[in-house]
Design an enzyme around this catalytic site. Structure first.
Site, PDB file in Angstrom:
ATOM      1  N   LYS A 211      30.255  30.127  -5.147  1.00  0.00           N
ATOM      2  CA  LYS A 211      30.104  31.545  -4.851  1.00  0.00           C
ATOM      3  C   LYS A 211      31.589  32.213  -5.471  1.00  0.00           C
ATOM      4  O   LYS A 211      32.691  31.566  -5.000  1.00  0.00           O
ATOM      5  CB  LYS A 211      30.249  32.106  -3.769  1.00  0.00           C
ATOM      6  CG  LYS A 211      30.118  33.903  -3.109  1.00  0.00           C
ATOM      7  CD  LYS A 211      29.267  33.389  -1.785  1.00  0.00           C
ATOM      8  CE  LYS A 211      30.169  34.885  -1.260  1.00  0.00           C
ATOM      9  NZ  LYS A 211      29.855  35.099   0.126  1.00  0.00           N
TER      10      LYS A 211
ATOM     11  N   ARG B 122      27.694  44.892   0.781  1.00  0.00           N
ATOM     12  CA  ARG B 122      28.682  45.581   1.910  1.00  0.00           C
ATOM     13  C   ARG B 122      28.577  46.148   2.074  1.00  0.00           C
ATOM     14  O   ARG B 122      28.615  46.064   3.706  1.00  0.00           O
ATOM     15  CB  ARG B 122      29.961  44.561   1.328  1.00  0.00           C
ATOM     16  CG  ARG B 122      30.456  43.459   1.046  1.00  0.00           C
ATOM     17  CD  ARG B 122      31.568  43.204   0.593  1.00  0.00           C
ATOM     18  NE  ARG B 122      31.941  41.904   0.139  1.00  0.00           N
ATOM     19  CZ  ARG B 122      33.353  41.488  -0.414  1.00  0.00           C
ATOM     20  NH1 ARG B 122      33.649  42.640  -0.876  1.00  0.00           N
ATOM     21  NH2 ARG B 122      33.260  40.497  -0.856  1.00  0.00           N
TER      22      ARG B 122
ATOM     23  N   LYS C 248      39.016  37.602  -0.356  1.00  0.00           N
ATOM     24  CA  LYS C 248      38.251  36.561  -0.114  1.00  0.00           C
ATOM     25  C   LYS C 248      38.653  35.486  -0.834  1.00  0.00           C
ATOM     26  O   LYS C 248      37.989  34.332  -0.911  1.00  0.00           O
ATOM     27  CB  LYS C 248      37.242  37.080  -0.128  1.00  0.00           C
ATOM     28  CG  LYS C 248      36.289  37.861   1.036  1.00  0.00           C
ATOM     29  CD  LYS C 248      34.959  37.952   1.099  1.00  0.00           C
ATOM     30  CE  LYS C 248      34.492  38.569   2.011  1.00  0.00           C
ATOM     31  NZ  LYS C 248      32.521  38.721   2.876  1.00  0.00           N
TER      32      LYS C 248
ATOM     33  N   LYS D   2      26.812  32.574  -7.667  1.00  0.00           N
ATOM     34  CA  LYS D   2      27.554  34.045  -7.124  1.00  0.00           C
ATOM     35  C   LYS D   2      28.181  34.385  -7.940  1.00  0.00           C
ATOM     36  O   LYS D   2      28.532  33.995  -7.259  1.00  0.00           O
ATOM     37  CB  LYS D   2      26.206  34.031  -5.605  1.00  0.00           C
ATOM     38  CG  LYS D   2      26.566  35.521  -4.855  1.00  0.00           C
ATOM     39  CD  LYS D   2      26.276  35.602  -4.098  1.00  0.00           C
ATOM     40  CE  LYS D   2      26.582  36.324  -3.240  1.00  0.00           C
ATOM     41  NZ  LYS D   2      26.126  36.484  -1.473  1.00  0.00           N
TER      42      LYS D   2
ATOM     43  N   SER E 198      24.231  42.536  -5.372  1.00  0.00           N
ATOM     44  CA  SER E 198      23.686  44.329  -5.195  1.00  0.00           C
ATOM     45  C   SER E 198      24.219  44.647  -6.831  1.00  0.00           C
ATOM     46  O   SER E 198      24.415  45.964  -7.306  1.00  0.00           O
ATOM     47  CB  SER E 198      24.071  44.048  -3.939  1.00  0.00           C
ATOM     48  OG  SER E 198      25.738  43.976  -3.998  1.00  0.00           O
TER      49      SER E 198
END
Length: 335
Positions: free
Chosen positions: A202, A212, A225, A256, A282
């Site tokens: 990820k 989000r 992150k 991902k 997304s």
């Protein structure tokens, strides 16, 4: 091994491209409904569908609507759905206690779907960002995302999901050691048959923005992150993470985002031998939809081409917001 072709004109590869039926006959990869996992966003309320502005065509659903959606997916032979909560702001706290509340949104949704649509698989995310007032996947102290302290909360969250009836747990937090701790807890509490699909590769990606928005984490996130998600410049690191997660008890692994990381899909699938999934995230979804709305691409062809690319790269399946639509198209008879 690729067999060398004869020289032209003895070899005319276009012979195998002349008709639609011939192209299907010699297709190296195919896409079926069995390759799809459908992510669904859950919200509070009754008979509610809230359109997500940054994801045209996708809505948050109240639990009763999610039950109907799950039944439709099952009828189209989609094997599993993945549930993500839009947690009310009042329930987001620094200790993320709502994450392991037996009656939180996704646990209630899981029980309702299992009661009404028992034959569809349910995957639940194990991470704290939907419940964290700081918007991070782990507990935060003095601006630092804590690893070891977070593991104990993730363990409680995973057990609450297993108790609710989840079939697959998806640790997406990227904390070190979380897969091993979750697997051990599942074994100790007699949830041996709950599978783990680890978000092993990820990346700290710019493609997550609309997600989000969907779960209501955009405004809460402080900083980024990058201290726990992977550096987009690295690929060997992703292999190490996937192998570590498998060694700790993951049954399946995930890459991902998807399309920008097709090389990782192929490497992880080939080098681990484990079932490997891609999450068409997304941002990927939103780019296809926005370009199509502007008339810049053929939407239907672009969707199918993107999903076939994941299969060509070696993926066992894809998490995609287009799952229901694609399953309907695949169910149409070929004339």
């Amino acid at each position: 091994m690729i067999t060398p072709a004869a020289h032209f004109p003895m070899s005319r590869p276009r012979r195998l491209r002349q008709t639609e039926w011939m192209r299907r006959l010699v297709s190296e990869n195919t896409l079926t409904a069995a390759d799809l996992i459908w992510p669904i966003f859950i919200c509070d309320g009754q008979d509610v569908e809230e359109p997500i502005e940054s994801m045209p065509g996708v809505s948050r659903m109240s639990i009763d609507r999610a039950v109907i959606a799950a039944n439709e997916a099952a009828n189209l032979e989609i094997p599993a759905i993945a549930l993500f909560p839009n947690t009310p702001d009042a329930l987001k706290t620094p200790d993320c206690a709502e994450a392991f509340n037996p009656d939180n949104l996704v646990n209630r949704a899981t029980r309702a779907i299992k009661q009404n649509v028992p034959d569809i698989g349910i995957m639940l995310d194990v991470a704290l960002d939907p419940y964290n007032s700081d918007g991070h996947d782990g507990l935060v102290r003095d601006g630092v995302v804590l690893n070891d302290e977070t593991l104990f909360v993730l363990e409680k969250q995973a057990l609450s999901h297993a108790e609710a009836g989840a079939d697959i747990l998806g640790p997406s937090d990227m904390m070190d050691g979380r897969v091993g701790m979750i697997r051990q807890a599942l074994e100790q509490h007699e949830y041996q048959n709950v599978a783990i699909m680890a978000y092993s590769a990820k990346y700290a990606s710019a493609f997550y923005g609309p997600f989000r928005d969907a779960v209501g984490a955009s405004g809460a996130l402080k900083g980024d992150k990058a201290t726990y998600q992977l550096n987009p410049a690295n690929s060997d690191e992703a292999l190490r993470m996937a192998m570590r997660d498998i060694a700790e008890g993951a049954d399946m692994v995930m890459v991902k985002p998807g399309m920008p990381y097709l090389d990782l899909c192929q490497r992880v699938a080939n080098e681990t031998g484990a079932p490997t999934y891609a999450y068409q995230v997304s941002g990927e979804y939103a780019m296809i939809e926005a370009a199509a709305q502007n008339g810049w691409i053929d939407r239907d062809k672009a969707i199918m081409e993107a999903l076939l690319a994941f299969k060509r790269a070696g993926c066992s399946g894809i998490l995609t917001y287009h799952a229901l639509e694609i399953a309907k198209k695949l169910a149409e008879p070929i004339l």
